[in-house]
Write a protein that holds these residues in place. Structure first.
Motif, PDB file in Angstrom:
ATOM      1  N   ARG A 158      23.037-126.445 -42.873  1.00  0.00           N
ATOM      2  CA  ARG A 158      22.353-125.190 -42.527  1.00  0.00           C
ATOM      3  C   ARG A 158      23.303-124.218 -41.844  1.00  0.00           C
ATOM      4  O   ARG A 158      23.261-123.008 -42.096  1.00  0.00           O
ATOM      5  N   THR A 177      23.003-120.803 -54.309  1.00  0.00           N
ATOM      6  CA  THR A 177      21.951-121.010 -55.308  1.00  0.00           C
ATOM      7  C   THR A 177      21.567-122.481 -55.369  1.00  0.00           C
ATOM      8  O   THR A 177      20.378-122.831 -55.415  1.00  0.00           O
ATOM      9  N   SER A 180      19.572-123.469 -52.258  1.00  0.00           N
ATOM     10  CA  SER A 180      18.200-122.958 -52.194  1.00  0.00           C
ATOM     11  C   SER A 180      17.191-123.907 -52.818  1.00  0.00           C
ATOM     12  O   SER A 180      15.990-123.774 -52.583  1.00  0.00           O
ATOM     13  N   SER A 181      17.663-124.884 -53.593  1.00  0.00           N
ATOM     14  CA  SER A 181      16.745-125.842 -54.217  1.00  0.00           C
ATOM     15  C   SER A 181      16.352-126.982 -53.274  1.00  0.00           C
ATOM     16  O   SER A 181      15.483-127.792 -53.618  1.00  0.00           O
ATOM     17  N   TYR A 182      16.964-127.035 -52.105  1.00  0.00           N
ATOM     18  CA  TYR A 182      16.632-128.064 -51.118  1.00  0.00           C
ATOM     19  C   TYR A 182      15.646-127.477 -50.111  1.00  0.00           C
ATOM     20  O   TYR A 182      15.951-126.456 -49.476  1.00  0.00           O
ATOM     21  N   PRO A 183      14.485-128.085 -49.943  1.00  0.00           N
ATOM     22  CA  PRO A 183      13.486-127.514 -49.024  1.00  0.00           C
ATOM     23  C   PRO A 183      14.012-127.270 -47.622  1.00  0.00           C
ATOM     24  O   PRO A 183      13.612-126.306 -46.964  1.00  0.00           O
ATOM     25  N   THR A 186      15.992-123.893 -48.108  1.00  0.00           N
ATOM     26  CA  THR A 186      15.531-122.832 -49.004  1.00  0.00           C
ATOM     27  C   THR A 186      15.488-121.467 -48.327  1.00  0.00           C
ATOM     28  O   THR A 186      16.028-120.481 -48.850  1.00  0.00           O
ATOM     29  N   ALA A 187      14.852-121.371 -47.178  1.00  0.00           N
ATOM     30  CA  ALA A 187      14.695-120.070 -46.531  1.00  0.00           C
ATOM     31  C   ALA A 187      16.042-119.480 -46.142  1.00  0.00           C
ATOM     32  O   ALA A 187      16.338-118.310 -46.421  1.00  0.00           O
ATOM     33  N   ALA A 189      19.013-120.275 -47.309  1.00  0.00           N
ATOM     34  CA  ALA A 189      19.842-120.016 -48.486  1.00  0.00           C
ATOM     35  C   ALA A 189      19.385-118.766 -49.222  1.00  0.00           C
ATOM     36  O   ALA A 189      20.205-117.990 -49.732  1.00  0.00           O
ATOM     37  N   SER A 190      18.088-118.538 -49.290  1.00  0.00           N
ATOM     38  CA  SER A 190      17.582-117.337 -49.965  1.00  0.00           C
ATOM     39  C   SER A 190      18.035-116.078 -49.227  1.00  0.00           C
ATOM     40  O   SER A 190      18.453-115.089 -49.855  1.00  0.00           O
TER      41      SER A 190
END
Length: 209
Positions: A158, A177, A180-183, A186-187, A189-190
């Motif tokens: 993180r 990208t 962002s696929s890891y919960p 996600t926030a 990374a987005s």
């Protein structure tokens, strides 16, 4: 520097247990407040003299590093990767002020070291603060490794994501990208992706694509 130094003094003083240590620390603080070239030379000798307690080396390195004396560099780098997080914070602050061109390379080496991942948080944060040429590549490499590893070290991952968001480097788009696929990421990374994709050098979609 004053607030940081006061916090260092309070922390070290609270850790001292004997009258001899308290007296020695008072003498060290006298050198710090002297601010003469002779006092600075004596502080520099604390860094290399045998059998010096850790608190003495830390205090001398912090003061010298914060005033741009590069003799503190090696001690501060050792403390940047120390097992005690509060000492890592102190070292990072002094290194950021030191202005030594070796700092970013050293922080990158610590951040990307796979056997020291647990201690990579403060080197990562220092790299972000420095915004050196080594910063984004080191964070990208560390995050790529953590995403592919069995133990993802989420706090460190993180920190890489948030750091890459602060840097806004478009080279991080592929790994952000993926992140962002890891919960767990996600926030962050987005948000980081949005900054990286807004960079003038970020790749643009082809017309109609």
């Amino acid at each position: 520097m004053e607030d940081d130094f006061r916090a260092l003094v309070d922390r070290v003083r609270a850790s001292l247990t004997s009258p001899e240590e308290i007296k020695a620390y008072a003498s060290l603080l006298h050198l710090v407040r002297d601010r003469t070239p002779a006092a600075r030379e004596r502080l520099a000798r604390v860094l290399v003299a045998p059998e010096q307690p850790l608190w003495a080396r830390e205090t001398a390195a912090y003061v010298l590093g914060s005033t741009g004396d590069r003799r503190a560099f090696e001690t501060l780098v050792l403390m940047l990767n120390y097992r005690d997080p509060v000492r890592c914070v102190t070292a990072a602050r002094a290194l950021a002020r030191l202005g030594d061109p070796r700092t970013a390379r050293a922080a990158a080496a610590l951040a990307t070291n796979p056997v020291r991942t647990h201690y990579a948080l403060h080197p990562i944060r220092l790299l972000v603060e420095l915004r050196a040429p080594e910063s984004a590549p080191a964070l990208i490499a560390t995050l790529e490794r953590l995403l592919d590893a069995r133990d993802h070290h989420w706090p460190i991952a993180r920190a890489c994501v948030e750091g890459l968001g602060a840097l806004g480097d478009p080279r991080a788009i592929p790994v952000l990208t993926q992140a962002s696929s890891y919960p767990q990421l996600t926030a962050a990374a987005s948000a980081a992706l949005a900054r990286a994709e807004s960079h003038p050098k970020a790749p643009r979609p082809s017309p109609g694509g």
